[in-house]
Design a protein around this motif. Sequence first.
Motif, mmCIF file in Angstrom:
data_model
loop_
_atom_site.group_PDB
_atom_site.id
_atom_site.type_symbol
_atom_site.label_atom_id
_atom_site.label_comp_id
_atom_site.label_asym_id
_atom_site.label_seq_id
_atom_site.Cartn_x
_atom_site.Cartn_y
_atom_site.Cartn_z
ATOM 1 N N LEU A 22 1.028 -1.235 -0.113
ATOM 2 C CA LEU A 22 0.050 -0.102 0.112
ATOM 3 C C LEU A 22 0.821 1.414 -0.084
ATOM 4 O O LEU A 22 0.495 2.132 -0.801
ATOM 5 C CB LEU A 22 -0.923 -0.006 1.186
ATOM 6 C CG LEU A 22 -2.328 -0.630 1.427
ATOM 7 C CD1 LEU A 22 -2.722 -1.027 2.604
ATOM 8 C CD2 LEU A 22 -3.114 -0.751 0.058
ATOM 9 N N ALA A 23 1.849 1.204 0.695
ATOM 10 C CA ALA A 23 2.881 2.472 0.969
ATOM 11 C C ALA A 23 3.548 2.654 -0.313
ATOM 12 O O ALA A 23 3.995 3.287 -0.900
ATOM 13 C CB ALA A 23 3.611 2.341 2.266
ATOM 14 N N ALA A 24 4.432 1.664 -0.694
ATOM 15 C CA ALA A 24 4.973 1.298 -1.929
ATOM 16 C C ALA A 24 4.417 1.633 -3.177
ATOM 17 O O ALA A 24 4.947 2.386 -3.983
ATOM 18 C CB ALA A 24 5.602 0.173 -2.241
ATOM 19 N N ALA A 25 3.159 1.710 -3.218
ATOM 20 C CA ALA A 25 2.158 1.672 -4.393
ATOM 21 C C ALA A 25 1.753 3.406 -4.131
ATOM 22 O O ALA A 25 0.963 3.901 -5.185
ATOM 23 C CB ALA A 25 1.135 1.022 -4.659
ATOM 24 N N GLY A 26 1.928 3.909 -3.045
ATOM 25 C CA GLY A 26 1.480 5.294 -2.875
ATOM 26 C C GLY A 26 0.010 5.438 -2.270
ATOM 27 O O GLY A 26 -0.603 6.779 -2.038
ATOM 28 N N ALA A 27 -0.370 4.377 -1.851
ATOM 29 C CA ALA A 27 -1.882 4.662 -1.418
ATOM 30 C C ALA A 27 -1.973 5.077 0.124
ATOM 31 O O ALA A 27 -2.863 5.498 0.626
ATOM 32 C CB ALA A 27 -2.622 3.309 -1.425
ATOM 33 N N LEU A 28 -0.813 4.860 0.658
ATOM 34 C CA LEU A 28 -0.399 5.302 2.120
ATOM 35 C C LEU A 28 1.008 6.034 1.968
ATOM 36 O O LEU A 28 1.703 5.640 1.313
ATOM 37 C CB LEU A 28 -0.503 3.914 3.052
ATOM 38 C CG LEU A 28 -1.704 3.316 3.553
ATOM 39 C CD1 LEU A 28 -1.452 2.109 4.230
ATOM 40 C CD2 LEU A 28 -2.717 4.171 4.286
ATOM 41 N N GLU A 44 -9.438 7.690 6.556
ATOM 42 C CA GLU A 44 -9.096 9.000 5.732
ATOM 43 C C GLU A 44 -7.616 9.001 5.214
ATOM 44 O O GLU A 44 -7.081 9.786 4.419
ATOM 45 C CB GLU A 44 -9.315 10.192 6.610
ATOM 46 C CG GLU A 44 -10.857 10.442 7.051
ATOM 47 C CD GLU A 44 -11.592 10.578 5.940
ATOM 48 O OE1 GLU A 44 -11.427 11.264 5.035
ATOM 49 O OE2 GLU A 44 -12.527 9.715 5.988
ATOM 50 N N THR A 45 -6.646 8.072 5.971
ATOM 51 C CA THR A 45 -5.411 8.035 5.521
ATOM 52 C C THR A 45 -5.175 7.296 4.206
ATOM 53 O O THR A 45 -4.034 7.675 3.544
ATOM 54 C CB THR A 45 -4.519 7.268 6.572
ATOM 55 O OG1 THR A 45 -4.693 6.120 6.926
ATOM 56 C CG2 THR A 45 -4.648 8.153 7.852
ATOM 57 N N PHE A 46 -6.023 6.675 3.850
ATOM 58 C CA PHE A 46 -6.026 5.843 2.516
ATOM 59 C C PHE A 46 -6.341 6.973 1.275
ATOM 60 O O PHE A 46 -7.389 7.636 1.173
ATOM 61 C CB PHE A 46 -6.994 4.657 2.503
ATOM 62 C CG PHE A 46 -6.598 3.651 3.410
ATOM 63 C CD1 PHE A 46 -6.013 2.353 2.705
ATOM 64 C CD2 PHE A 46 -6.456 3.662 4.655
ATOM 65 C CE1 PHE A 46 -5.555 1.323 3.458
ATOM 66 C CE2 PHE A 46 -5.945 2.648 5.613
ATOM 67 C CZ PHE A 46 -5.531 1.388 5.006
ATOM 68 N N GLY A 47 -5.546 6.774 0.326
ATOM 69 C CA GLY A 47 -5.684 7.428 -0.972
ATOM 70 C C GLY A 47 -5.691 6.668 -2.125
ATOM 71 O O GLY A 47 -5.419 5.327 -2.051
#
Length: 345
Positions: free
Chosen positions: A104-110, A231-234
């Motif tokens: 999730l973080a590596a892909a930019g969603a977090l 709300e932290t998820f994009g």
Amino acid sequence: MIRTAVVICPGRGTYNKPELGYLHRHHADRMELFREFDAIRAETGQEAVTALDGAGRFSVSKYSRGDVASPLIYAASLVDAQALAGDIEVVAVTGNSMGWYIALAAAGALSAENGFGVVNTMGTLMQERLIGGQLVYPFTGEDWVDDPARKAELLAHVARIGALEGHDLALSIDLGGMLVLAGNEQGLKAFEASQPVAQVRFPMRLANHAAFHTSLQAPVAAEGRARLSAETFGQPDRPLIDGRGKIWWPGASDTRALWDYTLGHQVTEPYDFTRAVQTAAREFAPDLFIVTGPGATLGGAVAQSLVLGNWRGMTDKARFQALQGQEPFLIAMGRDDQRGLVTAQ
């Protein structure tokens, strides 16, 4: 020439004695980010990630704990994903089990910090509750040739044990040629007693692992949802492949649904890593499959998943080794002999 790649983030069990010092060895220039992670840990009185990685001694009892292993693996894997050479284009990201949070973080969603918050929270909750356990058992032989009948037989046996009074047992992770099973002590012992030893070391219990990806984790999922905001998820910057093989596309993902899956289905239902890898291969046809560190044990499961999916005509271990020997396409950043193939270092 641009090389396309699917990045695959590892889960628990990949930060072991050889990995002690991984952050300091490979990412000394990222200490500012790691200190931000330390600050998050300090808020709850937990030992700093930099101190854990910089310790002089490794012990399985400590470093296999969810509240220790999870943040270390997250830090190492995320920064590995950010350290790829400039000629590599990441076309999709996936992960195994806890590796989904890293993906999730590596892909930019977090963001890096919010991703760390998710990993640290869930790893800590898992350790505090420590509901049930896990074991690993193969359904293929050492040649990796698919054996769907054996797999079906084992899963039917798991279902029978799980239906017995006082026994909990279910599929946790579909992991290449292996089944990761999870349940309570009665269920795990019943399976161990009923199956022959395979390939010398199986069935193999996993130290300090709870019954991940089963209904036993419902209390952990509920607490995680209470603590971690949607709300932290994009939107992801790159396509994300989850533990069902579903693709979350940039600009077209329901971020509330992404939060709901991450802290719902992903916690309490089986994780199909095999399907995630096969989806990555079929939908994105990358030049490379890059497994981020720490460790390199996930590489075998990735290779087995590709063989089981007949990727590039591979039907067994020998064929995989032949193709890999001609031109490596599966790269484990946790291996010193492969890391330089995909980094600018």
